[in-house]
Design an enzyme around this catalytic site. Structure first.
Site, mmCIF file in Angstrom:
data_model
loop_
_atom_site.group_PDB
_atom_site.id
_atom_site.type_symbol
_atom_site.label_atom_id
_atom_site.label_comp_id
_atom_site.label_asym_id
_atom_site.label_seq_id
_atom_site.Cartn_x
_atom_site.Cartn_y
_atom_site.Cartn_z
ATOM 1 N N PRO A 25 -14.035 4.436 -8.777
ATOM 2 C CA PRO A 25 -12.694 4.066 -9.245
ATOM 3 C C PRO A 25 -12.494 2.550 -9.195
ATOM 4 O O PRO A 25 -12.877 1.894 -8.225
ATOM 5 C CB PRO A 25 -11.769 4.768 -8.243
ATOM 6 C CG PRO A 25 -12.602 5.822 -7.604
ATOM 7 C CD PRO A 25 -13.987 5.286 -7.581
ATOM 8 N N TYR A 189 -5.867 1.562 2.762
ATOM 9 C CA TYR A 189 -4.688 2.213 2.217
ATOM 10 C C TYR A 189 -4.191 3.289 3.185
ATOM 11 O O TYR A 189 -4.721 3.440 4.287
ATOM 12 C CB TYR A 189 -4.989 2.735 0.814
ATOM 13 C CG TYR A 189 -5.333 1.595 -0.133
ATOM 14 C CD1 TYR A 189 -4.420 0.556 -0.354
ATOM 15 C CD2 TYR A 189 -6.579 1.518 -0.753
ATOM 16 C CE1 TYR A 189 -4.736 -0.519 -1.180
ATOM 17 C CE2 TYR A 189 -6.898 0.443 -1.585
ATOM 18 C CZ TYR A 189 -5.976 -0.577 -1.786
ATOM 19 O OH TYR A 189 -6.287 -1.641 -2.594
#
Length: 373
Positions: A25, A189
């Site tokens: 990604p 994150y």
């Protein structure tokens, strides 16, 4: 001759990848209100034309507030399904499987676009770019860096809402035609913030020792596994170490990977870092040892990623049993045709089978002429 390992198929859940080269990604910071557009269609579609077996779409926010920036993809609304379905249909039509990374940025949300470095959008740009900013959330009220926004510490209700949002996004991903979902628990994150003592200073059942720090990420992982069809592959991206003294260790990540395997996850995509102050020892293949450690320690397939540039490097990683898949990001940006080029390097018989029919014959003819001179 024996087919190189890089071009041997690999079974993952109910899908069989045609080769071991996959696209990791990569955030494009090009969406408006979380919607995919023509940029994402072309960006991801070109990797299918280049011969990658699996293309994983960028970190996609399960809530609007879970985006890294206002220009990230999202999947918190049914209206966001249709433009993503265009992408999966294009990937499938050109021989690639489609994956999507579901994510929540936590305290690293509401950040400027990387090429701007700050919120300097003009009033006109704010309208055209669908500018937004908001107060992020986190395990603890600690900012990512001195320049970052102060987050709000999550309470039980907020955590439950995020957990449910991951499950709901998985249902939408299925309707959009994705073959695989990747749970983002890396790169500093939200889920990585819970896992790491660097960001998690809670004193309740979600903080302190590793068992507690894993609790919320595993609750999300379980909800996602329950929402995603059992036969379809589900993988997780994990920062194996923080590169910070007192942060997450390889041993911690082995424990976490074993828990994910027990929940039914099929593979760990092994990366590292993500927190301010990390002292990353970066260089070619610098994260491959982490994939090898998780593969052996947790007895689960892994994907290696990070400055893997040449076909020979990729083949050696597979031959040494260090990983099962080779994930490319920046190298894929630099050469979207990396797999079909790798065929010519590793298969001297001049194999062009992964080229699209519209271009493979022409490239073969070009090479034949040049090689004859």
């Amino acid at each position: 001759m024996t087919t190189p390992l890089l071009f041997q198929p690999f079974k993952l859940g109910n899908i069989t990848l045609k080769n071991r080269a996959v696209v990791a990604p990569m955030c494009q910071y090009s969406a408006r209100h979380g919607f995919a557009n023509d940029w994402h269609l072309v960006h991801l579609g070109r990797f299918a034309l280049g011969g990658f077996s699996l293309v994983i779409a960028e970190a996609t926010g399960v809530t609007a507030e879970g985006r890294i920036s206002y220009a990230d993809l999202g999947l918190w609304s049914d209206e966001q399904i249709a433009p993503l379905k265009r992408i999966t249909e294009l990937l499938h039509a050109n021989g690639s499987h489609a994956g999507i990374q579901l994510a929540h940025a936590g305290r690293k949300a509401s950040t400027p676009l990387p090429w701007r470095g700050k919120f300097d959008e003009t009033p006109e740009e704010r309208i055209s770019l669908a500018f937004e900013e908001w107060t992020p959330v986190a395990p603890s009220a600690l900012p990512h860096s001195p320049a970052s926004k102060m987050p709000t510490a999550l309470d039980a209700q907020g955590m439950a809402a995020i957990r449910d949002a991951f499950a709901e996004a998985a249902h939408r991903a299925l309707r959009a035609g994705f073959d695989l979902v990747e749970l983002h628990s890396a790169h500093g994150y939200l889920l990585n913030q819970f896992l790491s003592p660097v960001a998690n200073q809670r004193t309740d059942q979600y903080g302190g020792r590793l068992e507690n720090r894993m609790r919320f990420p595993l609750e999300v992982a379980a909800a996602l596994r329950e929402a995603w069809p059992k036969d379809k592959p589900l993988i997780a991206r994990v920062s194996i170490i923080d590169w910070i003294d007192g942060g997450t260790t390889v041993e911690d990540s082995i424990v976490y990977a074993k828990k994910l395997k027990a929940l039914g996850y099929d593979l760990i995509h092994c990366t590292s870092g993500g927190f301010d102050g990390a002292k990353v020892q970066i260089g070619p293949l610098y994260q491959v040892p982490f994939a090898a450690a998780i593969r052996k320690g947790a007895d689960i397939p892994t994907a290696a990623v990070g400055l893997i540039n040449t076909p020979q490097q990729a083949e050696a990683i597979l031959a040494n049993g260090e990983a099962d898949l080779i994930a490319l990001a920046r190298q894929a940006l630099d050469d979207p045709n990396w797999p079909v080029h790798a065929q010519r390097h590793l298969m001297p018989d001049g194999n062009y089978s992964d080229w699209p029919k519209q271009s493979g014959y022409a490239v073969r003819a070009k090479d034949k002429v040049l090689n004859a001179k």
